[in-house]
Design a protein around this motif. Structure first.
Motif, PDB file in Angstrom:
ATOM      1  N   GLY A   1      22.153 -50.951-104.920  1.00 58.23           N
ATOM      2  CA  GLY A   1      21.824 -51.609-103.654  1.00 58.23           C
ATOM      3  C   GLY A   1      22.475 -50.913-102.468  1.00 58.23           C
ATOM      4  N   ILE A   2      23.765 -50.576-102.629  1.00 59.87           N
ATOM      5  CA  ILE A   2      24.484 -49.961-101.507  1.00 59.87           C
ATOM      6  C   ILE A   2      23.880 -48.595-101.171  1.00 59.87           C
ATOM      7  CG2 ILE A   2      26.717 -49.030-100.760  1.00 59.87           C
ATOM      8  CD1 ILE A   2      28.044 -51.223-102.476  1.00 59.87           C
TER       9      ILE A   2
ATOM     10  N   ILE B   1      20.608 -53.147 -91.151  1.00 58.13           N
ATOM     11  CA  ILE B   1      21.066 -51.753 -91.198  1.00 58.13           C
ATOM     12  C   ILE B   1      20.149 -50.855 -90.369  1.00 58.13           C
ATOM     13  CG2 ILE B   1      21.183 -49.745 -92.741  1.00 58.13           C
ATOM     14  CD1 ILE B   1      22.352 -51.618 -94.842  1.00 58.13           C
ATOM     15  N   VAL B   2      18.844 -51.036 -90.565  1.00 62.03           N
ATOM     16  CA  VAL B   2      17.889 -50.139 -89.911  1.00 62.03           C
ATOM     17  C   VAL B   2      17.785 -50.406 -88.410  1.00 62.03           C
ATOM     18  CG1 VAL B   2      15.490 -49.385 -89.834  1.00 62.03           C
ATOM     19  CG2 VAL B   2      16.566 -49.870 -92.029  1.00 62.03           C
TER      20      VAL B   2
ATOM     21  N   PHE C   1      17.710 -45.437 -97.611  1.00 64.40           N
ATOM     22  CA  PHE C   1      16.481 -45.937 -96.984  1.00 64.40           C
ATOM     23  C   PHE C   1      16.745 -46.324 -95.533  1.00 64.40           C
ATOM     24  CE2 PHE C   1      15.238 -47.311-101.489  1.00 64.40           C
ATOM     25  CZ  PHE C   1      14.583 -46.115-101.708  1.00 64.40           C
ATOM     26  N   GLY C   2      17.925 -46.861 -95.292  1.00 66.43           N
ATOM     27  CA  GLY C   2      18.281 -47.219 -93.922  1.00 66.43           C
ATOM     28  C   GLY C   2      18.276 -45.994 -93.025  1.00 66.43           C
ATOM     29  N   TYR C   3      18.881 -44.931 -93.527  1.00 66.99           N
ATOM     30  CA  TYR C   3      18.934 -43.694 -92.747  1.00 66.99           C
ATOM     31  C   TYR C   3      17.531 -43.145 -92.516  1.00 66.99           C
ATOM     32  CZ  TYR C   3      20.204 -39.039 -91.170  1.00 66.99           C
ATOM     33  OH  TYR C   3      20.313 -37.897 -90.428  1.00 66.99           O
TER      34      TYR C   3
ATOM     35  N   ALA D   1      14.592 -44.635 -92.632  1.00 62.70           N
ATOM     36  CA  ALA D   1      13.773 -45.475 -91.745  1.00 62.70           C
ATOM     37  C   ALA D   1      14.214 -45.284 -90.292  1.00 62.70           C
ATOM     38  CB  ALA D   1      13.888 -46.940 -92.142  1.00 62.70           C
ATOM     39  N   ALA D   2      15.532 -45.202 -90.095  1.00 60.30           N
ATOM     40  CA  ALA D   2      16.031 -45.054 -88.726  1.00 60.30           C
ATOM     41  C   ALA D   2      15.605 -43.723 -88.123  1.00 60.30           C
ATOM     42  CB  ALA D   2      17.553 -45.171 -88.706  1.00 60.30           C
ATOM     43  N   VAL D   3      15.543 -42.687 -88.978  1.00 55.68           N
ATOM     44  CA  VAL D   3      15.164 -41.370 -88.469  1.00 55.68           C
ATOM     45  C   VAL D   3      13.656 -41.292 -88.219  1.00 55.68           C
ATOM     46  CG1 VAL D   3      15.002 -38.926 -89.086  1.00 55.68           C
ATOM     47  CG2 VAL D   3      17.137 -40.167 -89.455  1.00 55.68           C
ATOM     48  N   LEU D   4      12.887 -41.899 -89.127  1.00 56.73           N
ATOM     49  CA  LEU D   4      11.432 -41.750 -89.052  1.00 56.73           C
ATOM     50  C   LEU D   4      10.786 -42.637 -87.990  1.00 56.73           C
ATOM     51  CD1 LEU D   4      10.474 -41.530 -92.831  1.00 56.73           C
ATOM     52  CD2 LEU D   4      10.542 -39.692 -91.151  1.00 56.73           C
ATOM     53  N   PHE D   5      11.339 -43.846 -87.792  1.00 61.96           N
ATOM     54  CA  PHE D   5      10.656 -44.789 -86.902  1.00 61.96           C
ATOM     55  C   PHE D   5      11.415 -44.968 -85.596  1.00 61.96           C
ATOM     56  CE2 PHE D   5       9.516 -46.159 -91.228  1.00 61.96           C
ATOM     57  CZ  PHE D   5       8.145 -46.095 -91.131  1.00 61.96           C
ATOM     58  N   ASN D   6      10.702 -45.532 -84.601  1.00 60.98           N
ATOM     59  CA  ASN D   6      11.337 -45.860 -83.335  1.00 60.98           C
ATOM     60  C   ASN D   6      11.160 -47.338 -83.040  1.00 60.98           C
ATOM     61  OD1 ASN D   6      12.355 -43.329 -82.334  1.00 60.98           O
ATOM     62  ND2 ASN D   6      10.219 -42.698 -82.267  1.00 60.98           N
TER      63      ASN D   6
ATOM     64  N   ALA E   1      20.886 -47.497-101.909  1.00 59.58           N
ATOM     65  CA  ALA E   1      19.541 -47.675-101.360  1.00 59.58           C
ATOM     66  C   ALA E   1      19.622 -48.050 -99.886  1.00 59.58           C
ATOM     67  CB  ALA E   1      18.792 -48.759-102.134  1.00 59.58           C
ATOM     68  N   ALA E   2      20.585 -48.926 -99.549  1.00 61.59           N
ATOM     69  CA  ALA E   2      20.725 -49.351 -98.154  1.00 61.59           C
ATOM     70  C   ALA E   2      21.063 -48.166 -97.262  1.00 61.59           C
ATOM     71  CB  ALA E   2      21.798 -50.431 -98.045  1.00 61.59           C
ATOM     72  N   VAL E   3      21.965 -47.295 -97.736  1.00 54.42           N
ATOM     73  CA  VAL E   3      22.348 -46.129 -96.934  1.00 54.42           C
ATOM     74  C   VAL E   3      21.164 -45.181 -96.777  1.00 54.42           C
ATOM     75  CG1 VAL E   3      23.815 -44.073 -96.854  1.00 54.42           C
ATOM     76  CG2 VAL E   3      24.784 -46.263 -97.554  1.00 54.42           C
TER      77      VAL E   3
ATOM     78  N   MET F   1      18.182 -47.338 -85.821  1.00 54.61           N
ATOM     79  CA  MET F   1      16.968 -46.829 -85.202  1.00 54.61           C
ATOM     80  C   MET F   1      17.113 -46.826 -83.682  1.00 54.61           C
ATOM     81  SD  MET F   1      13.302 -48.212 -86.324  1.00 54.61           S
ATOM     82  CE  MET F   1      13.411 -49.871 -85.775  1.00 54.61           C
TER      83      MET F   1
ATOM     84  N   ALA G   1      17.015 -54.872-106.332  1.00 50.53           N
ATOM     85  CA  ALA G   1      17.732 -54.684-105.071  1.00 50.53           C
ATOM     86  C   ALA G   1      17.234 -53.439-104.344  1.00 50.53           C
ATOM     87  CB  ALA G   1      19.236 -54.578-105.325  1.00 50.53           C
TER      88      ALA G   1
ATOM     89  N   ILE H   1      15.269 -53.573-100.783  1.00 45.84           N
ATOM     90  CA  ILE H   1      15.868 -52.910 -99.621  1.00 45.84           C
ATOM     91  C   ILE H   1      14.882 -51.910 -99.026  1.00 45.84           C
ATOM     92  CG2 ILE H   1      17.620 -51.189 -98.986  1.00 45.84           C
ATOM     93  CD1 ILE H   1      19.570 -52.842-100.745  1.00 45.84           C
TER      94      ILE H   1
ATOM     95  N   LYS I   1      19.459 -44.152 -82.122  1.00 45.21           N
ATOM     96  CA  LYS I   1      19.130 -42.753 -82.414  1.00 45.21           C
ATOM     97  C   LYS I   1      19.284 -41.887 -81.169  1.00 45.21           C
ATOM     98  CE  LYS I   1      15.022 -42.212 -83.924  1.00 45.21           C
ATOM     99  NZ  LYS I   1      13.802 -42.043 -84.727  1.00 45.21           N
TER     100      LYS I   1
ATOM    101  N   LEU J   1      24.481 -47.582 -88.447  1.00 42.01           N
ATOM    102  CA  LEU J   1      23.900 -48.105 -89.688  1.00 42.01           C
ATOM    103  C   LEU J   1      24.669 -49.341 -90.149  1.00 42.01           C
ATOM    104  CD1 LEU J   1      23.268 -45.107 -92.128  1.00 42.01           C
ATOM    105  CD2 LEU J   1      21.575 -46.745 -91.379  1.00 42.01           C
ATOM    106  N   PHE J   2      25.985 -49.290 -90.027  1.00 47.43           N
ATOM    107  CA  PHE J   2      26.798 -50.356 -90.596  1.00 47.43           C
ATOM    108  C   PHE J   2      27.465 -51.227 -89.536  1.00 47.43           C
ATOM    109  CE2 PHE J   2      26.306 -47.609 -94.242  1.00 47.43           C
ATOM    110  CZ  PHE J   2      25.916 -48.562 -95.174  1.00 47.43           C
TER     111      PHE J   2
END
Lengths: 118, 150, 338
Positions: free
Chosen positions: A97-98, B104-105, A104-106, A108-113, A100-102, B109, B66, B70, B112, B124-125
């Motif tokens: 989980g942790i 997180i996202v 996928f979170g990264y 998604a943050a890079v790909l989307f606005n 995946a969070a790092v 985002m 999970a 996520i 950025k 992120l965190f």
């Protein structure tokens, strides 16, 4: 039946959180912290395990379930390797989980606005 | 602050509390129940899929669930859908692990523009970090207590 | 006592300056609201072709300023002073905009009260004979304010019913010593008032005591009552803050319920899902500039009292549990020079 139980248990956990948010001035971030910690403690005193047995994903998908995985992992770690297991077991159990969070979170943050709220 | 002002403040705060509209608790709870329940039901389906398709045991299936949830939460946040779900679902969309992904996202985002290290990397965190801090610390304490009382 | 002071907080301007020209720019949502047709420019989206929301807000600020200058047939070098501010940390929008406008600049921070704060100071400077032309500009932007004060935009949170929506908008007002109505005749400067409200989702309740105190001080200092005004316009108290202000003033013996309107209540319609109404530096600027002044020119209102209201909080002060102080500055806008 399994799905219905997951729905009921998951829904009820969320209702408890909703009541806390509406009735107190706790922000959602604080509620998340409380729920994870509550999950850890409830697992330690043996209350959460039966809820998981009954509710399945209804108990493991909400954040107390994350606490459940951490606490169960820590206890298992202690059984396997003693005191050091308390430090290794928890995160090992929740590693998927942790990470995946790092990741996928990264991504998604890079790909989307973000967009303006409607 | 003098006593008179304190009394005035108290009166005003009580008056404001009485006058302000309350959130519609019943409506909020029903929506939280439905949305939260639905997300968990999807989680159950993912779990069962992992068990039957990949032959995962209970623990592996939980980790698999999970990870998938996520991913879904992160994707819906990126697509700009999760905040709309959150508007109606309230705690129903905050408490499931998809909400953890959303927390997180969404800041990462948005920050950025401040760069990939101090923007994305550290934000992120900003909300999820405390969750890990308290969750992991509590689990270590539980493990240590278990070690001593075992 | 100084010659032109009335009572404790009010001054009567010896040479009332006029509002020579003005310009308003708003975001898409504000353009879709009930006052949409009155604004000079309505943006298509929140970014206005810029890379960041901060840049978009800065451009709104600059364009509004330039538009007000051009409309008066002036050049930036003709302007003696620029007074202005915004909601962001270190009033960075105003500072960056002033960098390219090239006008001697005083940066002000009064949270959402910055509009009347800058108009008060601008009017004093002109009345005292230290300037011919003073430009007052304020702005706010939903996206920049939200990420500084609250949560990221894509975060799934619920807004409580008392929450307000930061107006995306910028308003510029060029004050001068010309003889052309409307004029700024009186200024009542507010004190910082705090009744111990800590809920950051209820700014209206935090600002209402300040608004009520300034209105009361104005009435007492000028020895006039609500009847002297066609309209009392508050900046961004929102639906509940407006009601609280009316109640607070009733206790003091003034009934303003029939003539108090709030810019935050006027700018959005009920179905726009903004809860208690609009807020922000831009809120009173665009509603006053676009709508109220137009109605004054049309002869609907002859004399109004304008109060921008500010909640003087920071993210640090909130997290440390500090209560939210409020402030309100009033200016009298009159079609007669008095």
């Amino acid at each position: 039946m399994e799905y219905l139980r997951a729905f009921l248990v998951g829904g009820l956990i969320c209702v408890i959180a909703q009541i806390i948010i509406d009735k107190t001035s706790l922000t959602p971030a604080r509620v998340l912290v409380c729920f994870v910690t509550a999950g850890v403690i409830l697992t330690a005193i043996g209350i959460y395990e039966p809820i998981v047995k009954f509710g399945g994903a209804g108990a493991t998908v909400p954040l107390p379930g994350f606490g459940y995985a951490l606490a169960k992992g820590a206890i298992k770690g202690v059984e396997e390797m003693g005191a050091m297991g308390a430090f290794v077991g928890g995160v090992r159990a929740a590693a998927g989980g942790i990470t995946a969070a790092v990741v996928f979170g990264y991504l998604a943050a890079v790909l989307f606005n973000p967009r303006m709220k409607r | 602050m003098d006593v008179k002002q304190q009394k005035l403040n108290k009166e005003y705060q009580i008056y404001v509390q009485r006058k302000m509209p309350k959130s519609n608790l019943l409506r909020d709870c029903i929506l939280a129940f439905l949305v939260g329940g639905l997300i968990c039901t999807i989680g159950q389906a993912v779990n069962n899929f992992g068990k039957s398709y990949f032959n995962l045991n209970t623990e592996e299936a939980s980790a698999f669930t999970a990870i998938v949830m996520i991913f879904i939460g992160a994707l819906l946040t990126g697509l700009g859908v999760y905040d709309d779900i959150g508007k109606y679902g309230g705690a129903g969309s905050v408490v499931p692990i998809t909400g953890f992904a959303n927390s997180i996202v969404s800041p990462a985002m948005e920050f950025k523009k401040e760069g990939y290290v101090f923007g994305v990397g550290s934000k992120l965190f900003s909300i999820a970090g405390p969750v890990l801090v308290y969750g992991i610390t509590a689990s270590v304490l539980v493990g240590l207590i278990y070690f001593f009382v075992k | 006592m100084a010659k032109h002071r009335l009572g404790g907080q009010t001054i009567k301007l010896e040479n009332p300056p006029c509002i020579l020209s003005r310009a308003t720019i708003v975001g898409k949502k504000e353009g879709q609201g009930p006052l949409g047709e009155y604004f000079d420019v309505v943006l298509e989206d929140s970014l206005w072709g810029e890379k960041t929301w901060e840049k978009a807000e800065c451009r709104m600020y600059q364009e509004a300023a330039k538009m007000a200058i051009t409309r008066a047939g002036k050049q930036p070098q003709d302007i003696n002073y620029l007074f202005g501010g915004d909601l962001l940390n270190q009033i960075i929008t105003a500072n960056l905009a002033a960098r390219s406008l090239g006008i001697p600049f005083f940066g002000l921070y009064g949270a959402c009260s910055t509009l009347t704060e800058s108009m008060s100071l601008g009017a004093m400077v002109i009345s005292a004979g230290y300037a011919d032309l003073v430009l007052c500009v304020t702005s706010s932007h939903f996206c920049t304010a939200e990420r500084q004060y609250r949560f990221p935009l894509e975060m799934g949170t619920q807004r409580p019913p008392t929450a307000q929506w930061t107006v995306t908008g910028a308003g510029a007002f060029l004050l001068s010593n010309h003889m052309k109505p409307p004029y700024i005749t009186h200024i009542t400067t507010g004190k910082v008032i705090d009744y111990g409200i800590t809920d950051t989702n209820n700014m209206g309740a935090a600002m209402a005591p300040a608004a009520a105190a300034t209105i009361k001080a104005h009435f007492e200092d000028t020895q006039q009552g609500p009847d002297a005004y066609d309209l009392i316009v508050t900046g961004d108290l929102g639906r509940f803050g407006r009601e609280l202000t009316i109640d607070l003033l009733k206790k003091e013996g003034y009934d303003i319920s029939d003539r108090l309107i709030d810019c935050g209540c006027e700018i959005y319609s009920k179905d726009q899902d903004v809860h208690a109404g609009g807020s922000g530096c831009g809120c009173s600027a665009v509603v006053f500039g676009a709508y109220i002044l137009r109605k004054m020119e049309e002869g609907v209102y002859k004399r109004i009292l304008l109060l921008s209201t500010g909640a003087l909080l920071s993210t640090t002060s909130c997290q440390q549990g500090e209560s939210i102080p409020g402030i309100a500055h009033a200016v009298t806008i009159d079609m007669d020079r008095g």
